[in-house]
Design a protein around this motif. Structure first.
Motif, PDB file in Angstrom:
ATOM      1  N   ARG A   1      -6.821   3.470  -5.342  1.00 19.18           N
ATOM      2  CA  ARG A   1      -6.831   2.213  -4.595  1.00 19.18           C
ATOM      3  C   ARG A   1      -7.795   2.291  -3.418  1.00 19.18           C
ATOM      4  NH1 ARG A   1      -0.219   1.905  -4.156  1.00 19.18           N
ATOM      5  NH2 ARG A   1      -0.300   4.154  -4.223  1.00 19.18           N
TER       6      ARG A   1
ATOM      7  N   ARG B   1      -7.427  -2.774  -0.881  1.00 15.41           N
ATOM      8  CA  ARG B   1      -6.413  -3.069  -1.893  1.00 15.41           C
ATOM      9  C   ARG B   1      -5.043  -2.561  -1.405  1.00 15.41           C
ATOM     10  NH1 ARG B   1      -3.741  -5.896  -4.382  1.00 15.41           N
ATOM     11  NH2 ARG B   1      -2.416  -5.086  -5.993  1.00 15.41           N
ATOM     12  N   TYR B   2      -5.083  -1.380  -0.793  1.00 11.25           N
ATOM     13  CA  TYR B   2      -3.836  -0.797  -0.308  1.00 11.25           C
ATOM     14  C   TYR B   2      -3.195  -1.700   0.750  1.00 11.25           C
ATOM     15  CZ  TYR B   2      -0.534   2.823   1.177  1.00 11.25           C
ATOM     16  OH  TYR B   2       0.617   3.523   1.479  1.00 11.25           O
ATOM     17  N   ARG B   3      -4.027  -2.186   1.668  1.00 11.43           N
ATOM     18  CA  ARG B   3      -3.511  -3.082   2.715  1.00 11.43           C
ATOM     19  C   ARG B   3      -2.955  -4.356   2.095  1.00 11.43           C
ATOM     20  NH1 ARG B   3      -6.144  -2.536   7.749  1.00 11.43           N
ATOM     21  NH2 ARG B   3      -5.046  -4.424   8.354  1.00 11.43           N
TER      22      ARG B   3
ATOM     23  N   GLU C   1      -1.584  -4.548  -0.853  1.00 12.26           N
ATOM     24  CA  GLU C   1      -0.282  -4.186  -1.424  1.00 12.26           C
ATOM     25  C   GLU C   1       0.781  -4.138  -0.331  1.00 12.26           C
ATOM     26  OE1 GLU C   1      -0.470  -0.611  -3.769  1.00 12.26           O
ATOM     27  OE2 GLU C   1      -2.084  -1.423  -4.999  1.00 12.26           O
TER      28      GLU C   1
ATOM     29  N   VAL D   1       4.224   1.196  -2.427  1.00 12.78           N
ATOM     30  CA  VAL D   1       3.237   1.390  -1.381  1.00 12.78           C
ATOM     31  C   VAL D   1       3.285   2.828  -0.849  1.00 12.78           C
ATOM     32  CG1 VAL D   1       2.594   0.763   0.976  1.00 12.78           C
ATOM     33  CG2 VAL D   1       3.180  -1.019  -0.672  1.00 12.78           C
TER      34      VAL D   1
ATOM     35  N   HIS E   1       2.973   7.159  -5.173  1.00  5.04           N
ATOM     36  CA  HIS E   1       2.237   6.819  -6.389  1.00  5.04           C
ATOM     37  C   HIS E   1       3.235   7.022  -7.513  1.00  5.04           C
ATOM     38  CE1 HIS E   1      -0.905   6.511  -9.283  1.00  5.04           C
ATOM     39  NE2 HIS E   1      -0.838   7.767  -9.635  1.00  5.04           N
TER      40      HIS E   1
ATOM     41  N   GLU F   1      -6.398   9.354  -4.810  1.00  7.44           N
ATOM     42  CA  GLU F   1      -5.182   8.560  -4.961  1.00  7.44           C
ATOM     43  C   GLU F   1      -4.354   8.618  -3.682  1.00  7.44           C
ATOM     44  OE1 GLU F   1      -3.562   5.889  -6.538  1.00  7.44           O
ATOM     45  OE2 GLU F   1      -4.593   6.871  -8.211  1.00  7.44           O
TER      46      GLU F   1
ATOM     47  N   HIS G   1      -4.921   6.948   1.337  1.00  7.15           N
ATOM     48  CA  HIS G   1      -4.286   5.952   2.221  1.00  7.15           C
ATOM     49  C   HIS G   1      -2.806   6.227   2.398  1.00  7.15           C
ATOM     50  CE1 HIS G   1      -8.074   4.323   1.386  1.00  7.15           C
ATOM     51  NE2 HIS G   1      -7.768   3.931   0.158  1.00  7.15           N
ATOM     52  N   ILE G   2      -2.212   6.822   1.349  1.00  9.22           N
ATOM     53  CA  ILE G   2      -0.779   7.117   1.439  1.00  9.22           C
ATOM     54  C   ILE G   2      -0.539   8.157   2.525  1.00  9.22           C
ATOM     55  CG2 ILE G   2       1.232   7.840   0.133  1.00  9.22           C
ATOM     56  CD1 ILE G   2      -0.215   7.083  -2.418  1.00  9.22           C
TER      57      ILE G   2
ATOM     58  N   ASN H   1      -0.293   6.856   5.827  1.00 11.37           N
ATOM     59  CA  ASN H   1       0.787   5.897   6.083  1.00 11.37           C
ATOM     60  C   ASN H   1       2.094   6.552   6.532  1.00 11.37           C
ATOM     61  OD1 ASN H   1       2.063   3.486   6.296  1.00 11.37           O
ATOM     62  ND2 ASN H   1       1.767   2.860   4.170  1.00 11.37           N
TER      63      ASN H   1
END
Ligand code: SF4
Ligand code: SF4
Lengths: 196, 716
Positions: B3, B7-9, B11, B330, B333, B352, B355-356, B359
């Protein structure tokens, strides 16, 4: 073990088993426990969605019962129109109404019956049934995992063993986390504490 | 494909917009917290979790040997054992087993490991019929979704959604009645069990000494899957290996309690050997396929090996403030929650995970929950550091690495900020957003820096009380420059009870901002400096009015300086001296009702994450509030405010939602003031309240208590 210690363990076992939705009854011996299994099978009302015709004979799977006792019960049950068997190839359709087995020992702290199944059939039957009945000798109760460990280890060391710790009937909370009894396994678990 | 941040934001915004998800996860978190507490009642969790950590660490040291032993013992008993190096090899092995045994209809029990390697997709592509049997897994399979929780795969779905999905299977409209839906699944899946040629299962334990597999389930599907079909193939991560049955019980005690607040699952099945033949006399095939897929590499990794202790209980998702808000799609994965932050990186790659990994607020709510004693937030910091080193540091991190260790430069910059902002300052907040922040950040007003910092405000008379207790103050950047008045108030509260206070002038930042941005080296440099400065002081206690600074210094310095074993004695002494401000006021200085003017304040409490989890203080600040004013209990007092320093720059939408929810709760409860011990929380809560033009004041404990002190006898 002293009698009072044993009674305490039995009380604790019953309390913890009931807390997770199991029924706990008492019986003098294996024969009486079997009679109770027959009684619950007889009295069980076929759930409307349990599969099979409403007028099909009721079925009881008997595992771990000595031959002589098994034959006696097969006969008694037969007279009442209840079908008894000990391997799944028989007339159990999608599962027996009830399944009976004898526990190896019990763990009071968690209300767990530890079962050693002699075949995969009897292990499956104990899950396919709607009511699982387990006979558990009071003198076999141990307080907790600590005391259970050596007994279980010994059996795991064997060449071929199936050991199942059963605590309450099968359950799921997968839909909205609402606890529902009777997921894939039994809807009810009945533990019969026996004196010998 | 991985992502993008955009795209992550997106989601995240979708998840925040899903009001069902937010409400259900929030409710779950509340109930879980209480139920877990009860399930562990009377158990020394610290000792139990440490025991599990030790058992797992010992096993992880010997994985190749344990694998060989398991293989030997299981094969001796008629069970086939093999090792798959990666996801592809594992999928191919399972397909081959199906082919060899002529299996077409496959039933599956829940297996995170199978999810990890995308097994279902491969089996279906291979022309096989695959049916999940765990109720939640079946639901998400029917919907073509992924599980959003390790233990409760369909937690994101309502009964109505499930009824709709099942209606599709039934070909008729089913009522959204949970019991009926469960019965429907039981009936449908019963047939699948009886017809299946082969089962694919996971396992919770692989006991090397006896070649035994252990499987925990509540529904009973694990037992049916391993007893009915002729062929059973179990996919097991290498980290599930344990030396033998003796290692089982601590985990058996903690895992169900952590996962579902049960003392034990309904079924714990232990299978040794191969029973030989099935009902029709056909030979039974029992296979165990161990999966490596990056685990060996991880085993050789000194820093991250401990993530392999994970027993997949899912606890680290349940109380995570981010998970509670946005769920597993979110925050993960395949693996979700704090464990998901790490596993995604190691099992699914940096792309992958990028961004996770960012967070995580660093609130530490997951840390003490982990039954395997994994320092999850610490490892998230370490992972960010590794990423920064591998991929180059972010601009922020680079900037901090230059500025933070140099006190004069850093403080000079902060002082300069005071003048730059001047034309915009209005009523304690900066009038318009500074250019470095985007419009998205504008949900929170930024406090204006006051004209004098702490050093300029405090004078000698403030510092020396007549008593024996000696305390060194660690100011922290927020208090030095943004809220110096609170720090002065705090010092006066100490001095009033006779404490002799010192302020080592060479101190600078605690280093936490650098660490959260992946600047471990910078953080270590700062740690060393502060350690030297404060040990030279030789006072009885070190107090900071910022629990984030205090907790960071107390709990993270030892690890940051871990490569200098000669410092371990000093670090222990330093850590022991650091005490929570409110706890000190209440326990040692005995502040009580008598110290305060009577007043009509209705004070609500916001517990900062680091105060509770890092310093172990929660009761004391509440006692102080009750002594000084009338304390209004509110729900979620200790839920993270959403600030997390630089976190809120990256994920403003999550920050904003968390903060506004908290403020709404306080307003509903009729509080006249919110009091907290953390300047970061003051900034977040008051800034958001200001921006939404509401009036609930938010004060730091020190300022609040000092304001209500009785006037006579000190407290200038
Ligand atoms: S530290 Fe807090 S935000 Fe980060 S993963 Fe743990 S619970 Fe979630
Ligand atoms: S990391 Fe710890 S808390 Fe999270 S799932 Fe694994 S064992 Fe459970």
């Amino acid at each position: 073990m002293s009698e009072t210690a044993n009674a305490d363990l039995a009380r604790l076992f019953a309390e913890n088993a009931r807390a997770v939705g199991a029924g706990v009854l008492e019986a003098k011996n294996l024969e009486e426990a079997l009679a109770l299994a027959l009684k619950v099978t007889r009295e069980k009302t076929k759930a409307p969605d349990s599969g099979g015709a409403a007028n099909a004979p009721k079925t009881l799977f008997l595992a771990d019962v000595p031959d002589e006792l098994y034959r006696r019960f097969e006969e008694t049950a037969g007279k009442e129109g209840i079908l008894v068997g000990r391997d799944l190839a028989g007339d159990f359709g999608e599962g027996p109404d009830a399944a009976f087995s004898v526990a190896l020992f019990g763990i009071s702290e968690t209300g767990t019956a530890v079962l050693r199944f002699d075949s995969d059939d009897s292990r499956a039957a104990a899950l396919l049934c709607e009511i699982q009945v387990v006979a558990l000798g009071k003198s076999s109760l141990v307080p907790g995992f600590g005391e259970a460990e050596p007994k279980m280890t010994e059996i795991m060391r064997e060449t071929d063993s199936r050991l199942v710790m059963v605590t309450g009937p099968s359950r799921t909370s997968d839909i909205e986390r609402v606890l529902t009894l009777g997921a894939h396994g039994p809807l009810e678990l009945l533990v019969v504490l026996t004196e010998d | 494909m991985a992502r993008s941040m955009g795209r992550y934001r997106e989601e995240i915004r979708e998840a925040l917009g899903d009001s069902y998800l937010g409400a259900v996860l929030d409710k779950f978190a509340r109930q879980y917290e209480v139920a877990r507490e009860e399930a562990f009642a009377g158990i020394d969790t610290r000792a139990l979790f440490a025991e599990i950590a030790a058992i797992k660490d010992e096993a992880l040291k010997n994985i190749p040997e344990l694998y060989e032993t398991f293989k030997r013992e299981a094969e001796k008993r008629g069970v086939g054992v093999s090792l798959a190096r990666d996801a592809r090899e594992c999928r191919e092995t399972i397909l081959k087993i199906a082919e060899e045994t002529g299996s077409r209809k496959i039933i599956k029990t829940k297996s995170m490991t199978a999810e990890e390697i995308g097994l279902n997709e491969a089996l279906i592509a291979g022309g096989l019929e695959v049916c999940e049997t765990d109720l939640g897994e079946w639901i998400v399979q029917l919907r073509g979704e992924r599980p959003t929780h390790m233990v409760l795969p369909a937690i994101h779905l309502s009964r109505e959604a499930v009824a709709e999905t099942f209606s599709g299977v039934a070909g008729t409209r089913l009522e959204p009645d949970i019991e009926k839906l469960v019965r429907f699944a039981r009936r449908e899946l019963r047939r699948k069990f009886l017809e299946a040629d082969m089962a694919v299962t996971g396992a919770n334990f692989a006991l090397a000494e006896t070649g035994t597999l252990g499987i925990l389930t509540n529904e009973g599907n694990g037992g049916l899957a391993t007893s009915l079909p002729g062929t059973v193939a179990s996919v097991v991560g290498l980290e599930k290996l344990l030396a033998g049955p003796g290692d089982l019980y601590p985990i058996l005690k903690a895992l169900p309690r952590s996962a579902t607040a049960q003392k034990i699952t309904a079924y714990a099945t232990f299978l040794t050997g191969n029973p030989g033949f099935d009902r029709s006399g056909k030979k039974r095939e029992r296979r165990v396929v161990f999966l490596d897929n990056g685990r060996s590499r991880l085993l050789g990794d000194e820093v991250f090996r401990s993530v392999l202790r994970c027993v997949r209980c899912g606890a680290c998702a349940n109380l995570c403030p981010v998970y509670r808000l946005v769920g597993g799609r979110v925050l993960g994965h395949v693996y979700v929650g704090a464990a998901g932050l790490l596993f995604t990186h190691f099992f699914h790659g940096a792309d992958e995970a990028r961004h996770i990994v960012a967070n995580c607020i660093g609130c530490e709510a997951c840390k003490d929950l982990c039954p395997a004693g994994i320092d999850l937030p610490g490892l998230v910091f370490d992972l960010r550091d590794r990423l920064a080193r591998e991929e180059g540091p972010s601009l922020w991190s680079l900037l901090l690495s230059v500025v933070l260790p140099d006190r004069k430069l850093w403080h000079g910059l902060l002082k300069a900020g005071r003048f730059v902002q001047k034309p915009f300052a209005r009523g304690g907040f900066v009038k318009s957003v500074p250019a470095v922040l985007t419009e998205e950040q504008d949900f929170r007003a930024i406090p204006a820096l006051p004209p004098e910092n702490f050093r300029e405000l405090v004078d000698e008379r403030d510092l020396n009380g007549p008593g024996d207790a000696r305390v060194s103050i660690f100011a922290g950047c927020a208090h030095e420059f943004m809220y110096p008045g609170d720090l002065v108030a705090g010092v006066r509260l100490l001095v009033r009870k006779g404490v002799s206070v010192s302020f080592p002038v060479e101190q600078a930042c605690c280093g936490l901002p650098a660490l959260t941005l992946g600047g471990r080296k910078t953080a270590a440099k700062i740690a060393l400096k502060n350690l030297e400065i404060f040990l030279a002081e030789d006072t009885d206690h070190i107090i900071s009015l910022c629990p984030s600074c205090a907790s960071h210094m107390k709990n993270r310095y030892p690890a940051l300086l871990g490569d200098m074993p000669e410092l371990s004695g000093d670090l222990a002494k330093f850590a022991r001296r650091i005490v929570d401000f409110s706890a000190f006021l209440f326990n040692v200085l005995k502040y009580s009702k008598e110290d305060f003017e009577s007043n009509s304040e209705k004070a609500a409490f916001h517990g900062s994450c680091h105060q509770r989890l890092g310093l172990g203080a929660g009761r004391e600040p509440r006692e102080l509030l009750a002594a000084a004013a009338s304390y209004v209990r509110t729900e979620d007092e200790e839920l993270c405010c959403g600030f997390g320093g630089t976190y809120s720059l990256k994920f403003p939408e999550i920050s904003k939602t968390l903060t506004e929810r908290k403020l709404d709760g306080y307003e509903r409860a009729g509080a006249s003031v919110v009091v907290t011990d953390c300047p970061g929380c003051v900034m977040e809560l008051s800034g958001v309240e200001e921006r939404r033009r509401r009036k609930l004041p938010v004060e730091h404990m020190a300022g609040f208590l000092h304001r209500l002190l009785k006037k006579e006898g000190g407290g200038k």
